[in-house]
Write a protein that holds these residues in place. Structure first.
Motif, PDB file in Angstrom:
ATOM      1  N   VAL A   4     -46.771 -37.363 -47.766  1.00 29.53           N
ATOM      2  CA  VAL A   4     -48.016 -38.073 -47.460  1.00 29.53           C
ATOM      3  C   VAL A   4     -48.983 -37.960 -48.629  1.00 29.53           C
ATOM      4  N   ASN A   5     -49.070 -36.784 -49.224  1.00 28.64           N
ATOM      5  CA  ASN A   5     -50.008 -36.579 -50.323  1.00 28.64           C
ATOM      6  C   ASN A   5     -49.705 -37.483 -51.517  1.00 28.64           C
ATOM      7  N   VAL A   6     -48.446 -37.660 -51.853  1.00 27.02           N
ATOM      8  CA  VAL A   6     -48.112 -38.454 -53.038  1.00 27.02           C
ATOM      9  C   VAL A   6     -47.983 -39.941 -52.728  1.00 27.02           C
ATOM     10  N   SER A   7     -47.899 -40.322 -51.466  1.00 26.47           N
ATOM     11  CA  SER A   7     -47.716 -41.730 -51.106  1.00 26.47           C
ATOM     12  C   SER A   7     -49.002 -42.540 -51.129  1.00 26.47           C
ATOM     13  N   GLY A   8     -50.138 -41.882 -51.014  1.00 34.95           N
ATOM     14  CA  GLY A   8     -51.403 -42.593 -50.964  1.00 34.95           C
ATOM     15  C   GLY A   8     -51.754 -43.115 -49.583  1.00 34.95           C
ATOM     16  N   LEU A   9     -51.001 -42.705 -48.572  1.00 31.01           N
ATOM     17  CA  LEU A   9     -51.298 -43.121 -47.209  1.00 31.01           C
ATOM     18  C   LEU A   9     -52.533 -42.387 -46.699  1.00 31.01           C
ATOM     19  N   PRO A  10     -53.374 -43.054 -45.922  1.00 35.17           N
ATOM     20  CA  PRO A  10     -54.523 -42.356 -45.347  1.00 35.17           C
ATOM     21  C   PRO A  10     -54.066 -41.400 -44.253  1.00 35.17           C
ATOM     22  N   ALA A  11     -54.688 -40.249 -44.189  1.00 36.68           N
ATOM     23  CA  ALA A  11     -54.332 -39.248 -43.181  1.00 36.68           C
ATOM     24  C   ALA A  11     -55.593 -38.513 -42.754  1.00 36.68           C
TER      25      ALA A  11
ATOM     26  N   GLY B 276     -54.467 -28.415 -34.490  1.00 36.34           N
ATOM     27  CA  GLY B 276     -54.698 -29.823 -34.779  1.00 36.34           C
ATOM     28  C   GLY B 276     -53.424 -30.620 -34.933  1.00 36.34           C
ATOM     29  N   VAL B 277     -53.622 -31.913 -35.050  1.00 31.84           N
ATOM     30  CA  VAL B 277     -52.543 -32.851 -35.309  1.00 31.84           C
ATOM     31  C   VAL B 277     -52.972 -33.693 -36.507  1.00 31.84           C
ATOM     32  N   GLN B 278     -52.019 -34.007 -37.365  1.00 26.31           N
ATOM     33  CA  GLN B 278     -52.324 -34.858 -38.504  1.00 26.31           C
ATOM     34  C   GLN B 278     -51.846 -36.268 -38.186  1.00 26.31           C
ATOM     35  N   LEU B 279     -52.759 -37.215 -38.279  1.00 27.42           N
ATOM     36  CA  LEU B 279     -52.430 -38.619 -38.064  1.00 27.42           C
ATOM     37  C   LEU B 279     -52.300 -39.292 -39.417  1.00 27.42           C
ATOM     38  N   ILE B 280     -51.280 -40.126 -39.567  1.00 28.98           N
ATOM     39  CA  ILE B 280     -51.023 -40.815 -40.824  1.00 28.98           C
ATOM     40  C   ILE B 280     -51.053 -42.309 -40.553  1.00 28.98           C
ATOM     41  N   GLY B 281     -51.840 -43.031 -41.340  1.00 34.58           N
ATOM     42  CA  GLY B 281     -52.006 -44.465 -41.122  1.00 34.58           C
ATOM     43  C   GLY B 281     -51.231 -45.312 -42.116  1.00 34.58           C
TER      44      GLY B 281
ATOM     45  N   GLY C 248     -53.848 -48.546 -46.854  1.00 30.36           N
ATOM     46  CA  GLY C 248     -55.030 -49.381 -46.899  1.00 30.36           C
ATOM     47  C   GLY C 248     -55.710 -49.611 -45.561  1.00 30.36           C
ATOM     48  N   ASP C 249     -55.243 -48.951 -44.499  1.00 30.06           N
ATOM     49  CA  ASP C 249     -55.803 -49.195 -43.173  1.00 30.06           C
ATOM     50  C   ASP C 249     -56.507 -47.948 -42.638  1.00 30.06           C
ATOM     51  N   GLU C 250     -57.470 -47.461 -43.410  1.00 30.01           N
ATOM     52  CA  GLU C 250     -58.227 -46.290 -42.997  1.00 30.01           C
ATOM     53  C   GLU C 250     -59.033 -46.550 -41.733  1.00 30.01           C
ATOM     54  N   ALA C 251     -59.499 -47.789 -41.555  1.00 32.21           N
ATOM     55  CA  ALA C 251     -60.354 -48.125 -40.411  1.00 32.21           C
ATOM     56  C   ALA C 251     -59.629 -47.874 -39.087  1.00 32.21           C
ATOM     57  N   THR C 252     -58.392 -48.314 -38.977  1.00 32.20           N
ATOM     58  CA  THR C 252     -57.630 -48.096 -37.737  1.00 32.20           C
ATOM     59  C   THR C 252     -57.401 -46.608 -37.507  1.00 32.20           C
ATOM     60  N   LEU C 253     -57.074 -45.894 -38.560  1.00 33.76           N
ATOM     61  CA  LEU C 253     -56.844 -44.457 -38.445  1.00 33.76           C
ATOM     62  C   LEU C 253     -58.100 -43.743 -37.960  1.00 33.76           C
ATOM     63  N   LEU C 254     -59.245 -44.104 -38.494  1.00 32.15           N
ATOM     64  CA  LEU C 254     -60.499 -43.481 -38.066  1.00 32.15           C
ATOM     65  C   LEU C 254     -60.848 -43.849 -36.627  1.00 32.15           C
ATOM     66  N   GLN C 255     -60.544 -45.064 -36.209  1.00 31.13           N
ATOM     67  CA  GLN C 255     -60.786 -45.470 -34.823  1.00 31.13           C
ATOM     68  C   GLN C 255     -59.927 -44.657 -33.860  1.00 31.13           C
TER      69      GLN C 255
END
Length: 90
Positions: free
Chosen positions: A20-27, A42-47, A50-57
């Motif tokens: 995840v760290n090297v892929s550039g995916l939002p988490a 906790g749980v880590q969510l990966i989006g 380029g879709d940080e908005a959905t992940l934050l929602q």
């Protein structure tokens, strides 16, 4: 003992984070539970890329559903000792 409590355990957990760290995916990491010792779990969510908005929602809905913002972790305080009067005159 938790896996993260030992050096070998921490290194073995890094394999899950590296991709995840090297892929550039939002988490985002969201607390979802309080362990018996009072520490958050906790749980880590990966989006999608380029879709940080959905992940934050999603993270915001999860936070609201669990009412996590209403919880307060325990506070840890070190005992305060009085200074040694003998050392003040040295």
């Amino acid at each position: 003992m938790y896996a993260a409590e030992s050096e070998q355990g921490r290194m073995s957990l890094n394999v899950f984070l590296l991709a995840v760290n090297v892929s550039g995916l939002p988490a985002i990491s969201v607390p979802v539970h309080m362990a018996q010792d009072g520490l958050p779990v906790g749980v880590q969510l990966i989006g999608r890329y380029g879709d940080e908005a959905t992940l934050l929602q999603i993270a915001n809905r999860l936070k609201g559903a669990l009412a996590w913002d209403k919880r307060v972790p325990p506070t840890w305080r070190l005992p305060v000792s009085a200074p040694d009067p003998q050392s003040a005159h040295s």
